[in-house]
Design a protein around this motif. Structure first.
Motif, PDB file in Angstrom:
ATOM      1  N   ALA A 100      37.348  50.503  26.031  1.00 29.13           N
ATOM      2  CA  ALA A 100      35.942  50.233  26.328  1.00 29.13           C
ATOM      3  C   ALA A 100      35.124  50.402  25.057  1.00 29.13           C
ATOM      4  O   ALA A 100      35.482  51.180  24.163  1.00 29.13           O
ATOM      5  N   ALA A 101      34.021  49.681  24.984  1.00 31.06           N
ATOM      6  CA  ALA A 101      33.137  49.758  23.827  1.00 31.06           C
ATOM      7  C   ALA A 101      31.700  49.614  24.289  1.00 31.06           C
ATOM      8  O   ALA A 101      31.402  48.869  25.233  1.00 31.06           O
ATOM      9  N   SER A 102      30.812  50.350  23.635  1.00 35.14           N
ATOM     10  CA  SER A 102      29.392  50.274  23.941  1.00 35.14           C
ATOM     11  C   SER A 102      28.602  50.289  22.636  1.00 35.14           C
ATOM     12  O   SER A 102      28.943  51.042  21.709  1.00 35.14           O
ATOM     13  N   PHE A 103      27.554  49.469  22.575  1.00 29.92           N
ATOM     14  CA  PHE A 103      26.770  49.327  21.349  1.00 29.92           C
ATOM     15  C   PHE A 103      25.283  49.379  21.684  1.00 29.92           C
ATOM     16  O   PHE A 103      24.817  48.643  22.567  1.00 29.92           O
ATOM     17  N   PRO A 104      24.499  50.236  20.998  1.00 32.12           N
ATOM     18  CA  PRO A 104      23.051  50.238  21.208  1.00 32.12           C
ATOM     19  C   PRO A 104      22.436  48.973  20.619  1.00 32.12           C
ATOM     20  O   PRO A 104      22.766  48.559  19.504  1.00 32.12           O
ATOM     21  N   MET A 105      21.514  48.368  21.373  1.00 30.54           N
ATOM     22  CA  MET A 105      20.890  47.115  20.960  1.00 30.54           C
ATOM     23  C   MET A 105      19.417  47.279  20.597  1.00 30.54           C
ATOM     24  O   MET A 105      18.742  46.304  20.269  1.00 30.54           O
ATOM     25  N   GLY A 106      18.900  48.496  20.654  1.00 27.32           N
ATOM     26  CA  GLY A 106      17.497  48.743  20.403  1.00 27.32           C
ATOM     27  C   GLY A 106      16.666  48.632  21.662  1.00 27.32           C
ATOM     28  O   GLY A 106      17.097  48.065  22.668  1.00 27.32           O
ATOM     29  N   ASN A 107      15.479  49.212  21.637  1.00 24.78           N
ATOM     30  CA  ASN A 107      14.558  49.202  22.773  1.00 24.78           C
ATOM     31  C   ASN A 107      15.189  49.825  24.023  1.00 24.78           C
ATOM     32  O   ASN A 107      14.910  49.397  25.152  1.00 24.78           O
ATOM     33  N   GLY A 108      16.062  50.815  23.811  1.00 25.13           N
ATOM     34  CA  GLY A 108      16.659  51.520  24.934  1.00 25.13           C
ATOM     35  C   GLY A 108      17.731  50.750  25.671  1.00 25.13           C
ATOM     36  O   GLY A 108      18.119  51.143  26.778  1.00 25.13           O
ATOM     37  N   MET A 109      18.251  49.680  25.082  1.00 25.66           N
ATOM     38  CA  MET A 109      19.253  48.855  25.753  1.00 25.66           C
ATOM     39  C   MET A 109      20.610  49.017  25.066  1.00 25.66           C
ATOM     40  O   MET A 109      20.694  49.193  23.859  1.00 25.66           O
ATOM     41  N   THR A 110      21.673  48.961  25.881  1.00 25.65           N
ATOM     42  CA  THR A 110      23.043  49.001  25.372  1.00 25.65           C
ATOM     43  C   THR A 110      23.834  47.864  25.997  1.00 25.65           C
ATOM     44  O   THR A 110      23.555  47.422  27.114  1.00 25.65           O
ATOM     45  N   PHE A 111      24.817  47.420  25.244  1.00 23.24           N
ATOM     46  CA  PHE A 111      25.682  46.342  25.711  1.00 23.24           C
ATOM     47  C   PHE A 111      27.118  46.734  25.399  1.00 23.24           C
ATOM     48  O   PHE A 111      27.400  47.307  24.344  1.00 23.24           O
ATOM     49  N   GLY A 112      28.030  46.450  26.327  1.00 23.44           N
ATOM     50  CA  GLY A 112      29.423  46.834  26.111  1.00 23.44           C
ATOM     51  C   GLY A 112      30.388  46.001  26.910  1.00 23.44           C
ATOM     52  O   GLY A 112      30.006  45.043  27.602  1.00 23.44           O
ATOM     53  N   GLY A 113      31.640  46.377  26.804  1.00 23.92           N
ATOM     54  CA  GLY A 113      32.690  45.673  27.533  1.00 23.92           C
ATOM     55  C   GLY A 113      33.885  46.591  27.734  1.00 23.92           C
ATOM     56  O   GLY A 113      33.982  47.664  27.121  1.00 23.92           O
ATOM     57  N   PHE A 114      34.812  46.173  28.594  1.00 21.40           N
ATOM     58  CA  PHE A 114      35.964  47.017  28.899  1.00 21.40           C
ATOM     59  C   PHE A 114      37.121  46.168  29.398  1.00 21.40           C
ATOM     60  O   PHE A 114      36.943  45.045  29.881  1.00 21.40           O
ATOM     61  N   LEU A 115      38.314  46.734  29.279  1.00 24.64           N
ATOM     62  CA  LEU A 115      39.534  46.134  29.782  1.00 24.64           C
ATOM     63  C   LEU A 115      40.407  47.240  30.342  1.00 24.64           C
ATOM     64  O   LEU A 115      40.679  48.233  29.659  1.00 24.64           O
ATOM     65  N   THR A 116      40.840  47.098  31.582  1.00 24.76           N
ATOM     66  CA  THR A 116      41.704  48.072  32.248  1.00 24.76           C
ATOM     67  C   THR A 116      42.956  47.369  32.741  1.00 24.76           C
ATOM     68  O   THR A 116      42.867  46.270  33.302  1.00 24.76           O
ATOM     69  N   SER A 117      44.115  47.991  32.544  1.00 21.77           N
ATOM     70  CA  SER A 117      45.363  47.386  33.013  1.00 21.77           C
ATOM     71  C   SER A 117      46.281  48.444  33.597  1.00 21.77           C
ATOM     72  O   SER A 117      46.298  49.598  33.154  1.00 21.77           O
TER      73      SER A 117
END
Length: 348
Positions: A100-117
């Protein structure tokens, strides 16, 4: 002592909410727990050795990249980008992995993604006529991947959501669905330092197995000698709902010293395939470098094989404000094999 009193008051508030809401009394209405009645049960396997070491009580904490699984509303707390890797040798020789990964985008927003197997080694195909194997091999696997978004609405309230694709496959058949997770995290003003978290996971349509294995030939009129007895047909399989989970959690740093702190957490969980239960956990840290954890899962759940959890972790700061994170956790599974979980992460 005042902080502990605040936390205990928060626990009483949570328990009052659960009692008045009514779901906790559902097991007295029905003697059927519905265990094993949902598709994709791998979605209920907790992510992150830190969270598991705390007994899975993480909805109100949700301050590392595993928040994407537990409560996506916690990701705005991550002021740095973070990538996490999880590996578990699961029960019966099965492997569970998550990235999983998460990245701050500014203005209190974050964007991320994940993979589970969830994967297993190949196994022999066996039939009634050939119980020792037909010479063919088959494989079964589960996978889920998606995107995550978090937003800090105010200084006390944040929300988050995941969208994900889920697929289960066994030999030549598979089932898939698109689902969503929703979360909320609130820093309570009347109990300073206590977080209230809520999340709903795996909200989506039913899943149904289809594929080459469900295709058969059928004679619709076996008593008619001139009839074609090799009509292609499909077996109709049942549909199964996703494992919907509703969680409510409280967390607080009940003691904070110069070099150490103590974090306590409690989660109440209402699944659609079992009775309600509680998870409790604690984390003690020294200089934000060494972490010791303990907890207990599925409190008050009848016939549960889960129980005590223990964990430890290290945070190592490197040049450039990069932090290397390593965690491990032990989870008791009763009559089943005990499970060790490992997590590695980088914050940058």
């Amino acid at each position: 002592m005042r902080a502990i009193s605040r936390f205990m008051a928060g626990l009483l508030t949570l328990l009052l909410l659960l009692i008045t809401a009514g779901p906790a009394n559902a097991q007295f209405v029905s003697n059927v727990s519905k265990v094993g009645t949902t598709a994709a049960p791998f979605l209920e396997i907790g992510v992150g050795a830190r969270a598991i070491g705390m007994g899975g009580a993480f909805v109100g904490v949700a301050d590392d990249v595993s928040a994407i699984y537990w409560n996506p509303a916690g990701t705005p707390q991550l002021i740095q980008g973070e990538i996490g890797f999880v590996h578990t040798s699961w029960i019966a020789g099965i492997s569970f992995d998550n990235v999983a990964a998460s990245f701050p985008m500014g203005n209190g927003m974050t964007f991320g993604g994940f993979l589970t197997s969830l994967t297993m080694d190949e196994m022999q195909v066996r039939t009634i006529e050939m119980p020792e194997g037909t010479g063919e091999l088959f494989r079964a696997s589960d996978v889920a991947f998606g995107l995550s978004y978090g937003w800090q609405l105010t200084d006390r309230l944040s929300v988050g959501a995941n969208g994900k694709y889920i697929r289960q496959a066994i030999w030549n058949s598979s089932a898939s669905a698109i689902a969503a997770d929703l979360g909320l995290l609130f820093k309570m003003p009347f109990y300073n330092g206590v977080n209230l978290g809520m999340s709903v996971s795996n909200f989506g349509p039913d899943m149904q197995m289809t594929g080459r294995d469900t295709q058969v030939t059928h004679d619709i009129a076996p008593n008619n000698p001139g009839n074609n007895g090799d009509i292609l047909a499909d077996l109709k399989t049942d549909t199964w709902s996703l494992p919907l989970l509703f969680r409510v959690g409280l967390a607080s740093n009940v003691w904070q010293g110069v070099n150490s702190r103590l974090l306590l957490a409690l989660d109440a969980v209402h699944p659609n395939d079992n009775y309600e239960y509680l998870n409790v956990g604690a984390e003690w840290s020294f200089r934000d470098f060494v972490f010791l954890r303990g907890g207990y899962r599925t409190l008050f759940l009848e016939d549960s094989e889960q129980g005590l959890t223990l964990g430890a972790g290290l945070h190592y700061r490197m040049p450039g404000n990069v932090i290397f994170v390593a965690d491990m956790a032990y989870a008791d599974f009763g009559r089943l094999d005990n499970v060790l979980r490992y997590s590695l992460g980088v914050r940058f």
